[in-house]
Design a protein around this motif. Structure first.
Motif, PDB file in Angstrom:
ATOM      1  N   LYS A 102     -32.206  83.738  -5.224  1.00 39.36           N
ATOM      2  CA  LYS A 102     -30.757  83.863  -5.359  1.00 39.36           C
ATOM      3  C   LYS A 102     -30.369  83.934  -6.830  1.00 39.36           C
ATOM      4  O   LYS A 102     -30.894  83.187  -7.654  1.00 39.36           O
ATOM      5  N   LYS A 103     -29.443  84.826  -7.079  1.00 39.37           N
ATOM      6  CA  LYS A 103     -28.911  84.880  -8.446  1.00 39.37           C
ATOM      7  C   LYS A 103     -27.818  83.827  -8.582  1.00 39.37           C
ATOM      8  O   LYS A 103     -26.810  83.872  -7.873  1.00 39.37           O
ATOM      9  N   ILE A 104     -28.063  82.907  -9.463  1.00 39.41           N
ATOM     10  CA  ILE A 104     -27.097  81.822  -9.624  1.00 39.41           C
ATOM     11  C   ILE A 104     -26.488  81.867 -11.013  1.00 39.41           C
ATOM     12  O   ILE A 104     -27.189  81.824 -12.025  1.00 39.41           O
ATOM     13  N   PHE A 126     -22.501  78.018 -10.035  1.00 38.09           N
ATOM     14  CA  PHE A 126     -22.581  76.549 -10.202  1.00 38.09           C
ATOM     15  C   PHE A 126     -21.882  76.161 -11.496  1.00 38.09           C
ATOM     16  O   PHE A 126     -22.134  76.759 -12.541  1.00 38.09           O
ATOM     17  N   LYS A 127     -21.051  75.157 -11.381  1.00 39.25           N
ATOM     18  CA  LYS A 127     -20.387  74.677 -12.582  1.00 39.25           C
ATOM     19  C   LYS A 127     -21.034  73.374 -13.049  1.00 39.25           C
ATOM     20  O   LYS A 127     -21.091  72.397 -12.309  1.00 39.25           O
ATOM     21  N   LEU A 128     -21.549  73.409 -14.271  1.00 36.06           N
ATOM     22  CA  LEU A 128     -22.205  72.231 -14.834  1.00 36.06           C
ATOM     23  C   LEU A 128     -21.395  71.701 -16.017  1.00 36.06           C
ATOM     24  O   LEU A 128     -20.599  72.418 -16.611  1.00 36.06           O
ATOM     25  N   LEU A 129     -21.643  70.444 -16.345  1.00 35.20           N
ATOM     26  CA  LEU A 129     -20.894  69.805 -17.426  1.00 35.20           C
ATOM     27  C   LEU A 129     -21.853  68.981 -18.281  1.00 35.20           C
ATOM     28  O   LEU A 129     -22.731  68.298 -17.772  1.00 35.20           O
ATOM     29  N   LEU A 130     -21.699  69.086 -19.586  1.00 33.02           N
ATOM     30  CA  LEU A 130     -22.505  68.281 -20.508  1.00 33.02           C
ATOM     31  C   LEU A 130     -21.621  67.200 -21.121  1.00 33.02           C
ATOM     32  O   LEU A 130     -20.578  67.504 -21.694  1.00 33.02           O
ATOM     33  N   ILE A 131     -22.069  65.941 -21.001  1.00 34.52           N
ATOM     34  CA  ILE A 131     -21.311  64.860 -21.617  1.00 34.52           C
ATOM     35  C   ILE A 131     -22.255  63.935 -22.391  1.00 34.52           C
ATOM     36  O   ILE A 131     -23.476  64.032 -22.252  1.00 34.52           O
ATOM     37  N   GLY A 132     -21.685  63.084 -23.199  1.00 34.94           N
ATOM     38  CA  GLY A 132     -22.479  62.158 -24.015  1.00 34.94           C
ATOM     39  C   GLY A 132     -21.824  61.978 -25.371  1.00 34.94           C
ATOM     40  O   GLY A 132     -20.896  62.716 -25.724  1.00 34.94           O
TER      41      GLY A 132
END
Lengths: 201, 226
Positions: free
Chosen positions: A56-58, A10-16
């Motif tokens: 599941k290994k994520i 899973f590709k996550l993104l942090l913004i702010g």
């Protein structure tokens, strides 16, 4: 036989806004540590953390963006690949809260339509300096139909919960695919994480 | 409230038929009930420092002296009206002089601040004249001046993140080897997806790497792109 190190990526993104604590939130989650010295992120950085959800290994590949305006052309080019986006503000900084609508517009403009969004009000350990009531965060999250947590990277409040919840939400939307091959297929040009191509059969 | 001498004179002519110059009588009257500073001091002043009030003081003193002369029985009415006329001219001149002086002082101050502004602008960078709106003037002697383009930064960051990913994969593999989970002969293949829109368009080098997959690192993982 090669050993498979994860089932899903899973590709996550942090913004702010700059200084709300995106890097600290990520550092707490990935390394369970906290650093008080403020070093502005240059452009874009990432960390990897593997979690286990529903057996599941994520592998979470979490992109940490610079909040400063001058890096926006770089950071916005990373929105497209994100499956989940965490929008962080600082409960002691009213401006960072006001800018949420601006960041939400950025998501609409640059991210995938089905991206999973989440709102975080960070630094909730600093109650004496709070200027954004929790209710206001909850309200704006409700208006946009997204989840909301107040977090503290420093006091380790809700950090893991936020990431795991976001990952779960993405997992729920992910079509179930039996991991029928023990090898991670790297040659086929299927979906980024290898599950999209074999779903719904 | 500067009442003119002429006004004083008119007022007195109406009020009494005394042959004493009306204006001086009134001024004298005012001074008697006002402050007791000596009106005669106005005579000692520098001509360029005279104010309209000084002129009134002078007219008061002259009026008082005229009163003394007239009390001896002399007819001074002609002289009196000439003096009034001269004092009125005097009043006008002093008034005008003071106003002009004030105007000139203001103009001088304005020009001074304008000059300061121009000098400041000049010293804060000669290039200001050539830089339009939304343009930045760069000090070439500043070691921290901006030097690299956004594209260059983008590429450096991409390379950094790719190397970081590769290091992570290598560390993971090493851990597996160390713990004896992996047989020596077969390296695991781990996919690391570092695809960004920019990587697809601007980085042919990594595309080649990925296609060949001949290097050690290439056997360990590949980069995917849409």
């Amino acid at each position: 036989m090669a050993k498979k190190t994860y089932d899903l990526l899973f590709k996550l993104l942090l913004i702010g806004d700059s200084g709300v604590g995106k890097t600290c939130v990520l550092f707490r989650f990935s390394d369970d540590a906290f650093n008080t010295t403020f070093i502005s992120t240059i452009g874009i950085d990432f960390k990897i953390k593997t979690v286990e959800l529903q057996g599941k290994k994520i592998k979470l590949q979490i992109w940490d963006t610079a909040g400063q305006e001058r890096f926006h052309t770089i950071t916005t080019s990373y929105y497209r690949g994100a499956m989940g986006i965490m929008l962080v503000y600082d409960i002691t900084n009213a401006k960072s809260f006001e800018n949420i609508s601006k960041w939400l517009r950025n998501i609409d403009e640059h991210a995938n339509e089905d991206v999973e969004r989440m709102l975080l009000g960070n630094k909730c350990d600093m109650e004496d300096k709070r200027v954004v009531p929790k209710a206001k965060g909850e309200q704006i999250a409700r208006e946009h139909g997204i989840r909301f947590f107040e977090t503290s990277a420093k006091a380790n409040i809700n950090i893991e919960k936020a990431f795991l919840t976001l990952a779960e939400d993405i997992l729920r939307k992910t079509p179930v695919k039996e991991p029928n091959s023990e090898n991670v297929d790297i040659s086929s040009g299927g979906g980024v994480t290898g599950w999209k191509s074999k779903c719904c059969s | 409230t500067h009442l003119s001498l002429g006004y004083f004179a008119l007022l007195c002519c109406q009020q009494n038929s005394y042959f004493i110059p009306a204006s001086f009588g009134v001024v004298w009257f005012v001074m008697e009930f006002g402050e007791e500073s000596s009106p005669a001091l106005a005579f000692d002043k520098d001509a360029f420092e005279l104010t309209v009030e000084d002129v009134y003081d002078i007219s008061y003193v002259i009026g008082r002296d005229l009163l003394k002369i007239s009390s001896t029985g002399e007819d001074v009415s002609d002289l009196q009206f000439r003096i009034v006329r001269v004092l009125e001219m005097f009043e006008t001149l002093v008034n005008k002089y003071n106003l002009s002086l004030e105007e000139l002082k203001m103009e001088r101050d304005n020009l001074k601040s304008e000059l300061d502004r121009v000098i400041k602008e000049r010293s804060s960078g000669q290039a200001t004249q050539t830089a339009g709106p939304n343009q930045l003037v760069v000090d070439l002697t500043d070691p921290n001046r901006p030097r690299f383009t956004m594209q260059e930064l983008k590429e450096v960051l991409q390379e950094r993140n790719q190397l970081k990913a590769q290091l992570m994969v290598a560390q993971e593999e090493l851990q597996l080897y160390k713990s004896g989970i992996l047989p020596q002969a077969e390296p695991a293949m781990v996919e690391v997806d570092l695809e960004t829109p920019a990587a697809t368009q601007h980085n042919p080098a990594t595309i080649n790497n990925a296609k060949e997959e001949r290097t050690t690192i290439g056997k360990l993982f590949s980069f995917k792109r849409k």
